[in-house]
Design a protein around this motif. Structure first.
Motif, PDB file in Angstrom:
ATOM      1  N   ILE A 122       0.833  -1.206   0.000  1.00  0.00           N
ATOM      2  CA  ILE A 122       0.000   0.000   0.000  1.00  0.00           C
ATOM      3  C   ILE A 122       0.864   1.250   0.000  1.00  0.00           C
ATOM      4  O   ILE A 122       0.571   2.233  -0.710  1.00  0.00           O
ATOM      5  CB  ILE A 122      -0.955  -0.018   1.206  1.00  0.00           C
ATOM      6  CG1 ILE A 122      -1.976  -1.146   1.030  1.00  0.00           C
ATOM      7  CG2 ILE A 122      -1.662   1.322   1.365  1.00  0.00           C
ATOM      8  CD1 ILE A 122      -2.882  -1.349   2.216  1.00  0.00           C
ATOM      9  N   GLY A 123       1.952   1.262   0.796  1.00  0.00           N
ATOM     10  CA  GLY A 123       2.840   2.426   0.811  1.00  0.00           C
ATOM     11  C   GLY A 123       3.428   2.691  -0.558  1.00  0.00           C
ATOM     12  O   GLY A 123       3.495   3.847  -1.012  1.00  0.00           O
ATOM     13  N   THR A 124       3.864   1.635  -1.230  1.00  0.00           N
ATOM     14  CA  THR A 124       4.399   1.794  -2.585  1.00  0.00           C
ATOM     15  C   THR A 124       3.318   2.315  -3.529  1.00  0.00           C
ATOM     16  O   THR A 124       3.561   3.216  -4.349  1.00  0.00           O
ATOM     17  CB  THR A 124       4.933   0.442  -3.097  1.00  0.00           C
ATOM     18  OG1 THR A 124       5.966  -0.014  -2.228  1.00  0.00           O
ATOM     19  CG2 THR A 124       5.478   0.578  -4.512  1.00  0.00           C
ATOM     20  N   ALA A 125       2.115   1.746  -3.422  1.00  0.00           N
ATOM     21  CA  ALA A 125       1.023   2.156  -4.299  1.00  0.00           C
ATOM     22  C   ALA A 125       0.676   3.623  -4.114  1.00  0.00           C
ATOM     23  O   ALA A 125       0.407   4.338  -5.093  1.00  0.00           O
ATOM     24  CB  ALA A 125      -0.204   1.285  -4.038  1.00  0.00           C
ATOM     25  N   GLU A 126       0.706   4.116  -2.867  1.00  0.00           N
ATOM     26  CA  GLU A 126       0.382   5.523  -2.624  1.00  0.00           C
ATOM     27  C   GLU A 126       1.429   6.441  -3.253  1.00  0.00           C
ATOM     28  O   GLU A 126       1.097   7.496  -3.792  1.00  0.00           O
ATOM     29  CB  GLU A 126       0.271   5.790  -1.125  1.00  0.00           C
ATOM     30  CG  GLU A 126      -0.952   5.165  -0.467  1.00  0.00           C
ATOM     31  CD  GLU A 126      -2.248   5.737  -1.009  1.00  0.00           C
ATOM     32  OE1 GLU A 126      -2.271   6.938  -1.370  1.00  0.00           O
ATOM     33  OE2 GLU A 126      -3.232   4.989  -1.092  1.00  0.00           O
ATOM     34  N   LEU A 127       2.695   6.022  -3.192  1.00  0.00           N
ATOM     35  CA  LEU A 127       3.740   6.826  -3.834  1.00  0.00           C
ATOM     36  C   LEU A 127       3.543   6.875  -5.345  1.00  0.00           C
ATOM     37  O   LEU A 127       3.650   7.933  -5.971  1.00  0.00           O
ATOM     38  CB  LEU A 127       5.119   6.256  -3.502  1.00  0.00           C
ATOM     39  CG  LEU A 127       5.734   6.663  -2.168  1.00  0.00           C
ATOM     40  CD1 LEU A 127       7.043   5.917  -1.940  1.00  0.00           C
ATOM     41  CD2 LEU A 127       5.982   8.174  -2.124  1.00  0.00           C
ATOM     42  N   VAL A 128       3.242   5.724  -5.935  1.00  0.00           N
ATOM     43  CA  VAL A 128       3.041   5.691  -7.384  1.00  0.00           C
ATOM     44  C   VAL A 128       1.788   6.471  -7.763  1.00  0.00           C
ATOM     45  O   VAL A 128       1.749   7.164  -8.788  1.00  0.00           O
ATOM     46  CB  VAL A 128       2.955   4.235  -7.882  1.00  0.00           C
ATOM     47  CG1 VAL A 128       2.704   4.197  -9.386  1.00  0.00           C
ATOM     48  CG2 VAL A 128       4.238   3.478  -7.547  1.00  0.00           C
ATOM     49  N   LYS A 145     -16.740   9.182   5.223  1.00  0.00           N
ATOM     50  CA  LYS A 145     -15.673   8.798   4.293  1.00  0.00           C
ATOM     51  C   LYS A 145     -14.425   8.343   5.041  1.00  0.00           C
ATOM     52  O   LYS A 145     -13.773   7.372   4.655  1.00  0.00           O
ATOM     53  CB  LYS A 145     -15.348   9.967   3.369  1.00  0.00           C
ATOM     54  CG  LYS A 145     -16.517  10.341   2.469  1.00  0.00           C
ATOM     55  CD  LYS A 145     -16.241  11.600   1.696  1.00  0.00           C
ATOM     56  CE  LYS A 145     -17.466  11.968   0.881  1.00  0.00           C
ATOM     57  NZ  LYS A 145     -18.645  12.205   1.742  1.00  0.00           N
ATOM     58  N   ILE A 146     -14.106   9.049   6.123  1.00  0.00           N
ATOM     59  CA  ILE A 146     -12.970   8.621   6.940  1.00  0.00           C
ATOM     60  C   ILE A 146     -13.243   7.239   7.508  1.00  0.00           C
ATOM     61  O   ILE A 146     -12.367   6.362   7.503  1.00  0.00           O
ATOM     62  CB  ILE A 146     -12.714   9.637   8.067  1.00  0.00           C
ATOM     63  CG1 ILE A 146     -12.293  10.993   7.478  1.00  0.00           C
ATOM     64  CG2 ILE A 146     -11.650   9.122   9.029  1.00  0.00           C
ATOM     65  CD1 ILE A 146     -12.132  12.086   8.504  1.00  0.00           C
ATOM     66  N   ALA A 147     -14.465   7.025   7.989  1.00  0.00           N
ATOM     67  CA  ALA A 147     -14.820   5.717   8.542  1.00  0.00           C
ATOM     68  C   ALA A 147     -14.706   4.631   7.475  1.00  0.00           C
ATOM     69  O   ALA A 147     -14.236   3.519   7.752  1.00  0.00           O
ATOM     70  CB  ALA A 147     -16.241   5.755   9.111  1.00  0.00           C
ATOM     71  N   THR A 150     -11.968   0.061   5.231  1.00  0.00           N
ATOM     72  CA  THR A 150     -11.322  -0.615   4.099  1.00  0.00           C
ATOM     73  C   THR A 150      -9.922  -1.063   4.484  1.00  0.00           C
ATOM     74  O   THR A 150      -9.501  -2.182   4.162  1.00  0.00           O
ATOM     75  CB  THR A 150     -11.267   0.327   2.880  1.00  0.00           C
ATOM     76  OG1 THR A 150     -12.601   0.719   2.520  1.00  0.00           O
ATOM     77  CG2 THR A 150     -10.607  -0.359   1.691  1.00  0.00           C
ATOM     78  N   ALA A 151      -9.184  -0.192   5.169  1.00  0.00           N
ATOM     79  CA  ALA A 151      -7.828  -0.547   5.591  1.00  0.00           C
ATOM     80  C   ALA A 151      -7.845  -1.733   6.554  1.00  0.00           C
ATOM     81  O   ALA A 151      -6.998  -2.628   6.476  1.00  0.00           O
ATOM     82  CB  ALA A 151      -7.153   0.654   6.244  1.00  0.00           C
ATOM     83  N   LEU A 152      -8.831  -1.776   7.469  1.00  0.00           N
ATOM     84  CA  LEU A 152      -8.922  -2.894   8.407  1.00  0.00           C
ATOM     85  C   LEU A 152      -9.251  -4.198   7.689  1.00  0.00           C
ATOM     86  O   LEU A 152      -8.702  -5.264   8.019  1.00  0.00           O
ATOM     87  CB  LEU A 152      -9.977  -2.593   9.474  1.00  0.00           C
ATOM     88  CG  LEU A 152      -9.631  -1.476  10.465  1.00  0.00           C
ATOM     89  CD1 LEU A 152     -10.805  -1.211  11.401  1.00  0.00           C
ATOM     90  CD2 LEU A 152      -8.385  -1.818  11.263  1.00  0.00           C
ATOM     91  N   LEU A 153     -10.146  -4.133   6.706  1.00  0.00           N
ATOM     92  CA  LEU A 153     -10.469  -5.333   5.935  1.00  0.00           C
ATOM     93  C   LEU A 153      -9.250  -5.833   5.172  1.00  0.00           C
ATOM     94  O   LEU A 153      -8.968  -7.036   5.137  1.00  0.00           O
ATOM     95  CB  LEU A 153     -11.621  -5.038   4.969  1.00  0.00           C
ATOM     96  CG  LEU A 153     -13.015  -4.907   5.584  1.00  0.00           C
ATOM     97  CD1 LEU A 153     -14.025  -4.498   4.528  1.00  0.00           C
ATOM     98  CD2 LEU A 153     -13.437  -6.213   6.246  1.00  0.00           C
TER      99      LEU A 153
END
Length: 570
Positions: A21-27, A66-68, A73-76
């Motif tokens: 996910i960290g890599t994906a956010e950078l890209v 939206k934050i929730a 989504t991150a927890l899933l």
């Protein structure tokens, strides 16, 4: 990872997913925020979730829905990643296959977003590749956990080919005790007890068991690796979000000078704002104005490249730039907007001063054809709303707004251009980040919310709300000011009434207001007596219709009922 417990395996999976996910956010900072796996998957959830689930989210989390959703989504994804790690501990190829699925879901979700192209799959694919490498490193690579180092005892002679050496009980040493290694009488046959090592259920290279211990140096290396990967992933994710923000349009927005209106908003009359503690202010600030939409990440629309197409069933389709729009005569009006998801007594409503171009004039220029009874507003992110053509041409101040409370539209409220239509709920009129107006018919096209169970047309219902006192207040007996707001946009409020404990209705005093397109504040002096009491309010609009007391849900076209407040007077 034969010596790894399920919790360490799950941790390895979560660390690998974090790396992905960290890599994906950078890209995604390069390919666009909509290509972020979190945003893409979350957006897909928004579009496909059952309507009761969406309404539950709005009811529970309000404007933080939206934050929730992103956190959920991150927890899933975290739970899925933990499962991948545990599967990889048994068989690496299965775990890597899970990472492939992980990336595939993100890529497929990115392709569902409006305006998606091939580049939008890159964040998910590159992220999955990095996540796969991280998973390998923890499962079978340099960060793999090793078992506690130990070796079985050796005898003076060669080892038996059928089992471990057994000491001769008849051999007595000089101290009168059996000669040879000490044995644990409780240990299983053939399993030597080695000082400092735990019992094992198999040989040094045998299968893992809960009783096996991990080499401390290996454990430190593993946990240091996990911590490093999680830290780098967090930095990468934050950096990706920061870079995406830097590529936003805040600077472009700040450089805009709005033109003066040819028709200014009427001044707010003295006394329109009662300034009562707890009472909503007559004009809602931009920061406090409610926001309900389906965009998980606020679209960043460059005004230099923004275009508005007015097309469909028209005689003269046109395309306008932002400069074209600003060059047209502007009007300024106070208009109260309300969300159809607003519960009785809710706060998904606000009043602001809007600057924009009358939509009626634009429609007159393009010339709608016969039967074009719907104008579909389309957002840059693909969201649509359907507004009756007749409403946009009946003389009300329906605007393509570029300004809000004296400044360019805030980005989260639709910059550079949005629709504002008095008298209609936002889901059928308030298109933000608008990029198209398409003339069609209600028979030919259903806008975003209609297939999800909401009415095709949504006129605002007459409503009222008690803002003060609130249930948590404990006013003293004696005169108590009861105050709130009431609204019936484009019809106006004629009367507000309050009653106590289902007694007779008492008429409240209305404050002045700018026009029928805004809410109005009201107040009533209550001679409160000690004890528990229930206050209720109802409003009557200028057509003579009094709001119904029958409670109805917000679906399919807005809630009904009287707002009630129960409190204790001391």
């Amino acid at each position: 990872m034969s010596s790894t417990s399920p919790r360490f395996a799950a941790l390895a999976g979560v660390a690998a997913a974090a790396a992905a996910i960290g890599t994906a956010e950078l890209v995604a900072a390069l390919t666009g925020p909509r290509s972020s796996p979190l945003v893409a998957v979350g957006g897909l959830v928004v579009d496909t979730a059952p309507e009761p689930v969406k309404r539950f989210g709005i009811e529970v989390f309000g404007t933080y829905d939206k934050i929730a959703l992103l956190v959920g989504t991150a927890l899933l994804l975290g739970g899925f990643a933990a499962l991948i790690g545990m599967l990889a501990a048994r068989r690496l190829t299965v775990g890597l296959a899970g990472i492939v699925v992980f990336g595939g879901i993100g890529a497929a979700a990115a392709l569902t977003r409006a305006g998606a192209d091939a580049a939008d799959v890159l964040p998910s694919l590159l992220g999955a590749a990095v996540g796969g490498v991280a998973l390998w490193a923890f499962v079978a690579g340099p960060l793999e956990l090793d078992p506690w180092p130990w070796s079985p005892p050796t005898s003076a002679g060669p080892p038996s080919v059928t089992g471990p050496a057994v000491p001769d009980p008849n051999a007595v040493g000089t101290a009168g005790v059996p000669d040879g290694p000490a044995t644990d009488p409780t240990a299983s046959a053939g399993t030597p007890s080695v000082p400092g090592s735990p019992p094992a259920s198999g040989g040094p290279s045998g299968p893992a068991s809960p009783g096996r211990r991990v080499d401390p140096d290996s454990r430190r290396r593993f946990l240091t690796g996990v911590g490093t990967v999680l830290g780098v992933a967090a930095v990468g994710g934050v950096a990706g979000r920061w870079l995406a923000g830097r590529q936003g349009v805040s600077a472009a927005r700040e450089a805009i000078t709005l033109p003066a209106p040819v028709s200014a908003a009427p001044p707010v009359p003295a006394g329109a704002d009662l300034a009562q503690p707890g009472l909503a202010s007559y004009v809602t600030s931009n920061r406090s104005f409610y926001r309900i939409d389906t965009a998980l990440v606020v679209p960043q629309v460059d005004p230099e490249t923004w275009r508005l197409r007015i097309h469909g069933r028209v005689r003269n389709p046109v395309t306008l730039s932002y400069a074209d729009l600003l060059a047209r005569p502007m009007v300024e009006r106070y208009v109260t907007l309300a969300c159809v998801s607003n519960e009785v007594g809710g706060d998904l409503i606000g009043n602001a001063r809007w600057l924009g171009v009358p939509i009626r004039e634009l429609l007159d220029e393009v010339g709608p054809l016969d039967g074009a009874d719907q104008v579909v507003g389309r957002s840059v992110d693909g969201w649509t709303c359907g507004t009756p053509t007749a409403v946009l041409r009946d003389g009300r101040d329906a605007l393509l707004a570029v300004g809000m409370n004296g400044e360019p539209l805030p980005v989260q409220h639709g910059f550079p251009v949005r629709m504002v239509v008095p008298g209609l709920y936002g889901y059928v009129s308030a298109c933000k980040w608008i990029t198209e107006l398409e003339l069609t018919s209600f028979a030919d096209f259903d806008a975003y919310w209609v297939p999800r169970g909401w009415s095709a047309q949504g006129p605002v219902k007459t409503q009222s709300r008690i803002d003060t006192p609130r249930p948590r207040n404990r006013p003293a007996a004696g005169p108590v000011t009861v105050a709130g707001v009431a609204w019936a946009q484009h019809r106006g409020i004629d009367r507000v009434e309050v009653r106590v404990d289902e007694g007779p209705w008492q008429q409240a005093q209305l404050a002045p207001t700018v026009s029928v397109d805004t809410w109005v504040q009201w107040s009533w002096q209550w001679p409160a007596t000690p004890g528990e009491h229930t206050l209720q309010v109802r409003a009557t609009d200028s057509t003579g219709e009094t709001q119904t007391g029958e409670p109805r849900d917000v679906a399919p076209d807005g809630a009904t009922g009287w707002h009630s407040v129960t409190l204790t007077v001391t």
